[in-house]
Design a protein around this motif. Structure first.
Motif, PDB file in Angstrom:
ATOM      1  N   LEU A  41       0.840  -1.193   0.000  1.00  0.00           N
ATOM      2  CA  LEU A  41       0.000   0.000   0.000  1.00  0.00           C
ATOM      3  C   LEU A  41       0.882   1.252   0.000  1.00  0.00           C
ATOM      4  O   LEU A  41       0.604   2.230  -0.705  1.00  0.00           O
ATOM      5  N   LYS A  42       1.966   1.221   0.751  1.00  0.00           N
ATOM      6  CA  LYS A  42       2.895   2.351   0.794  1.00  0.00           C
ATOM      7  C   LYS A  42       3.502   2.602  -0.591  1.00  0.00           C
ATOM      8  O   LYS A  42       3.637   3.751  -1.014  1.00  0.00           O
ATOM      9  N   THR A  43       3.856   1.535  -1.304  1.00  0.00           N
ATOM     10  CA  THR A  43       4.402   1.668  -2.652  1.00  0.00           C
ATOM     11  C   THR A  43       3.364   2.274  -3.591  1.00  0.00           C
ATOM     12  O   THR A  43       3.681   3.161  -4.392  1.00  0.00           O
ATOM     13  N   ALA A  44       2.123   1.804  -3.498  1.00  0.00           N
ATOM     14  CA  ALA A  44       1.048   2.339  -4.343  1.00  0.00           C
ATOM     15  C   ALA A  44       0.859   3.833  -4.079  1.00  0.00           C
ATOM     16  O   ALA A  44       0.704   4.627  -5.024  1.00  0.00           O
ATOM     17  N   ARG A  45       0.882   4.222  -2.827  1.00  0.00           N
ATOM     18  CA  ARG A  45       0.725   5.646  -2.487  1.00  0.00           C
ATOM     19  C   ARG A  45       1.907   6.474  -3.003  1.00  0.00           C
ATOM     20  O   ARG A  45       1.725   7.608  -3.467  1.00  0.00           O
ATOM     21  N   LEU A  46       3.094   5.911  -2.928  1.00  0.00           N
ATOM     22  CA  LEU A  46       4.267   6.607  -3.444  1.00  0.00           C
ATOM     23  C   LEU A  46       4.135   6.818  -4.958  1.00  0.00           C
ATOM     24  O   LEU A  46       4.404   7.909  -5.467  1.00  0.00           O
ATOM     25  N   ASP A  48       1.361   6.998  -6.617  1.00  0.00           N
ATOM     26  CA  ASP A  48       0.312   8.010  -6.808  1.00  0.00           C
ATOM     27  C   ASP A  48       0.858   9.424  -6.603  1.00  0.00           C
ATOM     28  O   ASP A  48       0.385  10.363  -7.247  1.00  0.00           O
ATOM     29  N   SER A  49       1.851   9.572  -5.754  1.00  0.00           N
ATOM     30  CA  SER A  49       2.416  10.904  -5.501  1.00  0.00           C
ATOM     31  C   SER A  49       3.144  11.453  -6.724  1.00  0.00           C
ATOM     32  O   SER A  49       3.389  12.663  -6.809  1.00  0.00           O
ATOM     33  N   ASP A  66      -5.088   5.467 -10.679  1.00  0.00           N
ATOM     34  CA  ASP A  66      -4.464   5.665  -9.377  1.00  0.00           C
ATOM     35  C   ASP A  66      -4.061   4.304  -8.842  1.00  0.00           C
ATOM     36  O   ASP A  66      -4.835   3.343  -8.908  1.00  0.00           O
ATOM     37  N   TRP A  67      -2.863   4.210  -8.305  1.00  0.00           N
ATOM     38  CA  TRP A  67      -2.332   2.934  -7.848  1.00  0.00           C
ATOM     39  C   TRP A  67      -2.988   2.428  -6.560  1.00  0.00           C
ATOM     40  O   TRP A  67      -3.135   1.225  -6.381  1.00  0.00           O
ATOM     41  N   GLU A  68      -3.385   3.322  -5.663  1.00  0.00           N
ATOM     42  CA  GLU A  68      -3.967   2.852  -4.395  1.00  0.00           C
ATOM     43  C   GLU A  68      -5.249   2.055  -4.615  1.00  0.00           C
ATOM     44  O   GLU A  68      -5.384   0.943  -4.074  1.00  0.00           O
ATOM     45  N   ASN A  72      -5.850  -2.155  -3.899  1.00  0.00           N
ATOM     46  CA  ASN A  72      -6.961  -2.812  -3.210  1.00  0.00           C
ATOM     47  C   ASN A  72      -7.644  -3.840  -4.102  1.00  0.00           C
ATOM     48  O   ASN A  72      -8.012  -4.920  -3.640  1.00  0.00           O
TER      49      ASN A  72
END
Length: 179
Positions: A41-46, A48-49, A66-68, A72
């Protein structure tokens, strides 16, 4: 690897997770300058940034998804292919895909590399992701690897990496098959 019991869902999840870890390990051996991992999840959020990044040394185009939310959704797919590629502590690229219903094809559905230019791995991110998808295909006895819905700006690059010209995949999507 132990025989798969398709009537035991937790065993199926564990089986495919073990396959993904084997893919990461084999890929890591072939590209020791990078670090190969799954997608958290942290990688997906990164990833997305990346959409918020601005500057002269950045690729202007970004993924349309969006990756987040994809994280999921893909976590619910036991046969998923996932890989993130890192150089030191910098995320350089990632990919989500999965095996077809009958396991004869591996699809690379979502692919993105960092917009930072130059990328610390140069143009090496896609070859790493593609190699990993090929290893995954070999482990599950799939005979084809596809990039689905390629962006127009990457088609020539994918062809130079050994993929076919775009064609219709499964009657409804555009894809490029690894030759």
């Amino acid at each position: 690897m132990e025989a798969l019991n398709f009537h035991n869902y937790p065993a199926v999840i564990g089986y495919y997770q073990a396959l993904r870890k084997e893919v990461w390990s084999i890929t890591q051996e072939s590209w020791p300058q990078s670090s190969i991992k799954g997608i958290s999840l942290k990688t997906a959020r990164l990833a997305d940034s990346w959409k918020e990044m601005r500057g002269a040394n950045l690729r202007s185009s970004r993924a349309s998804w969006d990756w987040e939310p994809e994280f999921n959704a893909y976590q619910k797919k036991p046969k998923r292919y996932e890989m993130s590629v890192w150089f030191e502590n910098q995320l350089c690229g990632l990919c989500y895909g999965f095996a077809s219903k009958h396991g004869t094809k591996v699809r690379m559905n979502l692919i993105e590399s960092t917009p930072v230019r130059p990328n610390p791995l140069g143009e090496g991110v896609f070859p790493i992701l593609s190699f990993g998808a090929t290893v995954y295909a070999n482990l599950i006895s799939a005979d084809e690897v596809w990039v689905l819905d390629p962006v127009k700006g990457a088609i020539d690059y994918y062809e130079n990496q050994g993929f076919s010209a775009p064609e219709i995949y499964h009657g409804k999507r555009v894809g490029m098959k690894k030759l």
